[in-house]
Design a protein around this motif. Structure first.
Motif, PDB file in Angstrom:
ATOM      1  N   PHE A 172       3.878  64.515  49.318  1.00  0.00           N
ATOM      2  CA  PHE A 172       3.522  65.051  50.640  1.00  0.00           C
ATOM      3  C   PHE A 172       2.001  65.132  50.780  1.00  0.00           C
ATOM      4  O   PHE A 172       1.439  64.731  51.806  1.00  0.00           O
ATOM      5  N   ASP A 190       4.621  68.560  57.593  1.00  0.00           N
ATOM      6  CA  ASP A 190       5.941  69.073  57.998  1.00  0.00           C
ATOM      7  C   ASP A 190       5.920  69.497  59.470  1.00  0.00           C
ATOM      8  O   ASP A 190       6.829  69.171  60.247  1.00  0.00           O
ATOM      9  N   ARG A 191       4.863  70.192  59.868  1.00  0.00           N
ATOM     10  CA  ARG A 191       4.761  70.655  61.263  1.00  0.00           C
ATOM     11  C   ARG A 191       4.654  69.479  62.221  1.00  0.00           C
ATOM     12  O   ARG A 191       5.320  69.438  63.262  1.00  0.00           O
ATOM     13  N   GLU A 194       7.906  67.565  62.943  1.00  0.00           N
ATOM     14  CA  GLU A 194       8.866  68.194  63.864  1.00  0.00           C
ATOM     15  C   GLU A 194       8.844  67.524  65.239  1.00  0.00           C
ATOM     16  O   GLU A 194       9.836  67.533  65.964  1.00  0.00           O
ATOM     17  N   CYS A 243       4.871  60.718  60.019  1.00  0.00           N
ATOM     18  CA  CYS A 243       5.202  61.962  59.293  1.00  0.00           C
ATOM     19  C   CYS A 243       6.718  62.163  59.252  1.00  0.00           C
ATOM     20  O   CYS A 243       7.288  62.449  58.190  1.00  0.00           O
ATOM     21  N   ARG A 247       9.007  62.066  55.909  1.00  0.00           N
ATOM     22  CA  ARG A 247       9.705  63.302  55.540  1.00  0.00           C
ATOM     23  C   ARG A 247      11.209  63.072  55.436  1.00  0.00           C
ATOM     24  O   ARG A 247      11.868  63.553  54.507  1.00  0.00           O
ATOM     25  N   VAL A 251      13.262  63.772  51.986  1.00  0.00           N
ATOM     26  CA  VAL A 251      14.268  64.846  52.046  1.00  0.00           C
ATOM     27  C   VAL A 251      15.677  64.280  51.818  1.00  0.00           C
ATOM     28  O   VAL A 251      16.491  64.900  51.137  1.00  0.00           O
ATOM     29  N   VAL A 276       7.670  73.020  48.286  1.00  0.00           N
ATOM     30  CA  VAL A 276       8.345  72.124  49.227  1.00  0.00           C
ATOM     31  C   VAL A 276       9.669  72.730  49.730  1.00  0.00           C
ATOM     32  O   VAL A 276      10.233  72.276  50.721  1.00  0.00           O
ATOM     33  N   ASN A 279       9.988  73.422  53.331  1.00  0.00           N
ATOM     34  CA  ASN A 279      10.049  72.323  54.309  1.00  0.00           C
ATOM     35  C   ASN A 279      11.207  72.516  55.285  1.00  0.00           C
ATOM     36  O   ASN A 279      12.342  72.761  54.880  1.00  0.00           O
ATOM     37  N   GLN A 280      10.888  72.387  56.565  1.00  0.00           N
ATOM     38  CA  GLN A 280      11.882  72.716  57.593  1.00  0.00           C
ATOM     39  C   GLN A 280      13.078  71.777  57.596  1.00  0.00           C
ATOM     40  O   GLN A 280      14.226  72.199  57.736  1.00  0.00           O
TER      41      GLN A 280
END
Ligand code: KG4
Ligand code: ZN
Length: 346
Positions: A172, A190-191, A194, A243, A247, A251, A276, A279-280
């Protein structure tokens, strides 16, 4: 040690990397204080942690942080029943400061001392507050490590898989750097993800079907480097899409392999820890899979997911409850292998 262990106070120090942290815990979960002094800003200009800079700042910050932790907890040093510090893995000069300083405190106070494995701190953190650790599959995803373990209870750890190259958090951070994001970039990436399209680009899901539980994240980092050389952002599309696609790939591998591991070991509980774990997408995907597979998933809370001393105190309290302590000549153990050799299987 107090007759009722749940009343005993443990002061723990964590200095394995670039956070100086001190916590005071009553029993297994009564956090009386947990302070973290981050050096992120000091290391940011170098794009990574500089060991000598880290150790010098741990030495500078520790005495005042211990004082502040005692003050915040409303206790005096003489009331502390036991002392613990991270002994490894981590940066040798950084570990040395915390371990030596804490030994000095314990020796001066004539109380017991324990050298704690940083990875054990992360591993147990999703179960913070409990006086027993359930059987579970543990996934540790931090800046330095990616480990999958079968935990049969406190002290009974079997490593099932690990990364063969970069850790998940490291991937990351490196991809964030390629995208020009500030260090450490995991949370920022991560943001941004989204608001991106995860299907915009297909990046490799390395070792997804490797037939074992090891991981590899250096391939995806390289794939993104080539991708950015051929299709620089923003001309080829928004940075958010890169991103989100990155991600999604990382994931996917983490979640699918962990769930498969739980299935193989017929284990109904999963614990996820390390930076991590905040992470959402990771959280959403784990919760979704857990519902489908009827599994219980526990995440470390945000303050326990990145490096902190409360998780070290929690692991120490379990060790003390099992009668463990370290000798005064306990050395730092910067490599991970200490964890493997300590593991008890069966
Ligand atoms: O557990 P930790 O403090 O580090 C080690 O002990 O190594 O985790 C820090 C790592 C960094 O790589 C950081 O970028 C990553 O965790 N991280 C994240 C997120 N928050 C922190 N990675 C992805 N998504 C996040 N939300
Ligand atoms: Zn850590």
């Amino acid at each position: 040690m107090k007759a009722d262990f749940r009343e005993s106070l443990c002061l723990a120090v964590e200095t394995s990397c670039d956070e100086t942290a001190v916590a005071i815990l009553r029993g297994f979960g009564g956090t009386m204080s947990s302070l973290v002094s981050s050096q992120v800003a000091l290391h940011a200009p170098f794009g990574g942690v500089v060991p000598e800079v880290a150790s010098r700042n741990h030495l500078h910050d520790l005495p005042a942080l211990v004082e502040s932790a005692l003050e915040a907890a409303g206790v005096e040093l003489r009331q502390i029943d036991s002392f613990a510090a991270t002994g490894g893995p981590g940066l040798a000069p950084a570990l040395l400061v915390g371990l030596s300083y804490t030994k000095g405190l314990a020796l001066g106070a004539r109380k017991r001392f324990l050298s704690v494995n940083h990875m054990e701190g992360h591993l147990l953190s999703p179960f913070f507050g409990r006086d027993s650790i359930p059987e579970h599959i543990g996934l540790i995803v931090s800046g330095g490590h990616t480990l999958l373990l079968h935990v049969r209870g406190y002290g009974r750890y079997q490593i099932i898989g690990r990364t063969l190259d970069d850790a998940a958090g490291e991937a990351f951070d490196k991809v964030a750097k390629l995208l020009g994001l500030p260090y450490p970039g995991g949370a920022v990436l991560d943001r941004l993800a989204e608001n991106g399209n995860p299907d915009a680009f297909q990046f490799p899901r390395s070792m997804l079907h490797s037939g074992n539980f090891d991981f590899s994240f250096s391939g995806i980092k390289t794939a993104i480097r080539y991708h950015l050389e051929n299709f620089p952002v923003p001309a080829c599309g928004p940075i958010e899409d890169v991103c989100a696609s990155f991600r999604e790939a990382v994931v996917d591998v983490l979640v699918q392999k962990t769930i498969a591991c739980a299935r193989l070991h017929d284990c109904k509980t999963i614990g996820i820890s390390g930076g991590v774990s905040a992470n959402q997408l990771l959280q959403r995907k784990f919760l979704h899979s857990a519902e489908l597979e009827n599994l219980n998933v526990f995440f470390a809370t945000p303050s326990l997911s990145t490096d902190n001393a409360a998780m070290i105190a929690f692991a120490a309290q379990h060790a003390f409850a099992h009668g463990a302590h370290s000798e005064w000549d306990a050395e730092i153990t910067p490599s991970l292998e200490w964890f493997s050799s300590k593991e008890k299987t069966g």
